[in-house]
Design an enzyme around this catalytic site. Structure first.
Site, PDB file in Angstrom:
ATOM      1  CB  SER A 138      -0.853  -0.004   1.280  1.00 19.56           C
ATOM      2  OG  SER A 138      -1.509   1.236   1.466  1.00 19.56           O
TER       3      SER A 138
ATOM      4  CE1 TYR B 122      -4.464  -2.202   4.946  1.00 22.07           C
ATOM      5  CE2 TYR B 122      -3.397  -0.089   4.559  1.00 22.07           C
ATOM      6  CZ  TYR B 122      -4.013  -1.218   4.074  1.00 22.07           C
ATOM      7  OH  TYR B 122      -4.162  -1.382   2.708  1.00 22.07           O
TER       8      TYR B 122
HETATM    9  N1  LIG Z   1      -8.537  -0.274  -2.047  1.00 25.13           N
HETATM   10  C1  LIG Z   1      -7.494   0.465  -1.719  1.00 25.13           C
HETATM   11  O1  LIG Z   1      -7.541   1.716  -1.756  1.00 25.13           O
HETATM   12  C2  LIG Z   1      -6.193  -0.175  -1.320  1.00 25.13           C
HETATM   13  C3  LIG Z   1      -5.058   0.636  -1.241  1.00 25.13           C
HETATM   14  C4  LIG Z   1      -3.846   0.063  -0.900  1.00 25.13           C
HETATM   15  C5  LIG Z   1      -3.772  -1.298  -0.632  1.00 25.13           C
HETATM   16  N2  LIG Z   1      -4.906  -2.059  -0.705  1.00 25.13           N
HETATM   17  C6  LIG Z   1      -4.748  -3.479  -0.437  1.00 25.13           C
HETATM   18  O2  LIG Z   1      -5.241  -4.187  -1.539  1.00 25.13           O
HETATM   19  C7  LIG Z   1      -5.666  -5.485  -1.135  1.00 25.13           C
HETATM   20  C8  LIG Z   1      -7.058  -5.748  -1.673  1.00 25.13           C
HETATM   21  O3  LIG Z   1      -7.943  -4.777  -1.145  1.00 25.13           O
HETATM   22  P1  LIG Z   1      -9.303  -4.359  -1.855  1.00 25.13           P
HETATM   23  O4  LIG Z   1      -9.380  -2.887  -1.764  1.00 25.13           O
HETATM   24  O5  LIG Z   1      -9.432  -5.024  -3.168  1.00 25.13           O
HETATM   25  O6  LIG Z   1     -10.342  -4.919  -0.776  1.00 25.13           O
HETATM   26  P2  LIG Z   1     -11.624  -5.886  -0.924  1.00 25.13           P
HETATM   27  O7  LIG Z   1     -12.225  -5.941   0.441  1.00 25.13           O
HETATM   28  O8  LIG Z   1     -12.463  -5.462  -2.070  1.00 25.13           O
HETATM   29  O9  LIG Z   1     -10.963  -7.287  -1.253  1.00 25.13           O
HETATM   30  C9  LIG Z   1     -10.221  -7.972  -0.285  1.00 25.13           C
HETATM   31  C10 LIG Z   1     -10.491  -9.468  -0.436  1.00 25.13           C
HETATM   32  O10 LIG Z   1      -9.670 -10.151   0.514  1.00 25.13           O
HETATM   33  C11 LIG Z   1     -10.451 -11.179   1.093  1.00 25.13           C
HETATM   34  N3  LIG Z   1      -9.939 -11.532   2.412  1.00 25.13           N
HETATM   35  C12 LIG Z   1     -10.034 -10.834   3.563  1.00 25.13           C
HETATM   36  N4  LIG Z   1      -9.492 -11.523   4.567  1.00 25.13           N
HETATM   37  C13 LIG Z   1      -9.028 -12.680   4.037  1.00 25.13           C
HETATM   38  C14 LIG Z   1      -8.372 -13.812   4.585  1.00 25.13           C
HETATM   39  N5  LIG Z   1      -8.090 -13.888   5.896  1.00 25.13           N
HETATM   40  N6  LIG Z   1      -8.028 -14.819   3.747  1.00 25.13           N
HETATM   41  C15 LIG Z   1      -8.325 -14.761   2.419  1.00 25.13           C
HETATM   42  N7  LIG Z   1      -8.975 -13.731   1.868  1.00 25.13           N
HETATM   43  C16 LIG Z   1      -9.309 -12.695   2.665  1.00 25.13           C
HETATM   44  C17 LIG Z   1     -11.861 -10.602   1.172  1.00 25.13           C
HETATM   45  O11 LIG Z   1     -12.842 -11.625   1.305  1.00 25.13           O
HETATM   46  C18 LIG Z   1     -11.950  -9.842  -0.130  1.00 25.13           C
HETATM   47  O12 LIG Z   1     -12.472 -10.632  -1.173  1.00 25.13           O
HETATM   48  C19 LIG Z   1      -5.557  -5.502   0.391  1.00 25.13           C
HETATM   49  O13 LIG Z   1      -4.339  -6.118   0.750  1.00 25.13           O
HETATM   50  C20 LIG Z   1      -5.525  -4.020   0.744  1.00 25.13           C
HETATM   51  O14 LIG Z   1      -4.856  -3.777   1.946  1.00 25.13           O
HETATM   52  C21 LIG Z   1      -6.112  -1.532  -1.048  1.00 25.13           C
END
Ligand SMILES: NC(=O)c1ccc[n+]([C@@H]2O[C@H](COP(=O)([O-])OP(=O)(O)OC[C@H]3O[C@@H](n4cnc5c(N)ncnc54)[C@H](O)[C@@H]3O)[C@@H](O)[C@H]2O)c1
Length: 254
Positions: free
Chosen positions: A143, A156
């Site tokens: 991130s 986080y």
């Molecule tokens: N959306 C953002 O702005 C953003 C920014 C930086 C980093 N991220 C990172 O990107 C990644 C994906 O995030 P996103 O925004 O697509 O979120 P999201 O919630 O849409 O998707 C996350 C997925 O991870 C799954 N998940 C959660 N806990 C889990 C576990 N213990 N085992 C297996 N699967 C699990 C959830 O069921 C979900 O399908 C994460 O690591 C998040 O920290 C997101």
């Protein structure tokens, strides 16, 4: 589209939603067989969608916060396909939105277990399989908060900084064995998790301010992270190892 991942067996975790889902679709378009994994059974629909689009995918449910689940997941992939060529370790959970001194040990432990130990276990079991096969490519979702902080997100921020450290350490350990390990640092990407965070009015106001921190003038789309993941997984990125690629509209540049 050029089939840069043709015939490759690629795992995507957290692939039921958001960044993982869009990346699974993009990686399948590049010709890979995608193992769609998630703690949520919704991942099965993503695998079906890929198949409907003419791609190749299967779903395996796994909790990345459980070492036994991660070991079982990689074991299943190797049993079915003989190897694993690449992995996008993307599953994660967001911050609780609390100041550090109000965070409980349970909240801290949960973030570290899923967002950091989960990546450790994924890398560990993927590397064991990739050493057998003679190489591979691993991409981790960090991130912007793997490089800088925001208020009310200590667990986080700590976990994502840890993902950057793990990425560099694994790159140092396995580069010579033909296993490249890199990370993507997304800026704010419009996914369900961001919609959920917006329910907190304080965070919604903060998010508006964060838009100005993205010099490109908007938040990102999940597919834009999938593009970077597909590239890092492919041999087009053959000299990229231990890198943290910011895909953030310039968030970390200012
Ligand atoms: N959306 C953002 O702005 C953003 C920014 C930086 C980093 N991220 C990172 O990107 C990644 C994906 O995030 P996103 O925004 O697509 O979120 P999201 O919630 O849409 O998707 C996350 C997925 O991870 C799954 N998940 C959660 N806990 C889990 C576990 N213990 N085992 C297996 N699967 C699990 C959830 O069921 C979900 O399908 C994460 O690591 C998040 O920290 C997101």
């Amino acid at each position: 589209m050029e089939q840069t991942l043709a015939g490759k067996i690629i795992l995507v975790t957290g692939a039921a939603s958001g960044i993982g889902r869009a990346s699974a679709l993009r990686i399948a378009e590049a010709g890979a067989h995608v193992v769609v994994s998630d703690i949520s059974e919704e991942g099965a629909a993503v695998a079906s969608h890929i198949a409907q689009q003419g791609g190749s995918a299967n779903f395996i449910r796994a909790d990345v916060g459980s070492e036994a689940d991660v070991a079982g997941l990689i074991n299943d992939i190797v049993s079915s396909h003989g190897r694993i060529d690449g992995a996008f370790n993307n599953a994660g959970v967001v911050q609780c939105g609390k100041q550090l001194h109000t965070l409980s040990t349970e909240e801290w432990d949960r973030a570290i277990r899923i967002d950091l130990s989960g990546v450790f276990w994924c890398i560990k079991y993927q590397v064991i399989a990739m050493l057998e096969a003679g190489g591979g490519s691993i991409v981790n979702t960090a991130s912007s908060l793997g490089a800088v902080a925001i208020p009310n997100a200590s667990e986080y921020v700590a976990a994502k900084h840890g993902v950057m450290g793990l990425t560099r350490a694994a790159a140092a350990d396995y580069g010579a064995a033909g296993i490249r390990v890199n990370a993507i640092l997304p800026g704010i990407i419009q996914t369900p998790v961001i919609e959920e965070l917006k329910q907190n009015p304080q965070f919604a106001a903060f998010l508006e301010k964060l838009r100005d921190r993205h010099p490109i003038g908007r938040f990102g789309e999940p597919r834009e992270i999938g593009e970077a993941a597909a590239w890092l997984l492919s041999s087009s990125a053959s000299f990229v190892n231990g890198a943290g690629i910011a895909v953030d509209g310039g968030y970390l540049a200012i």
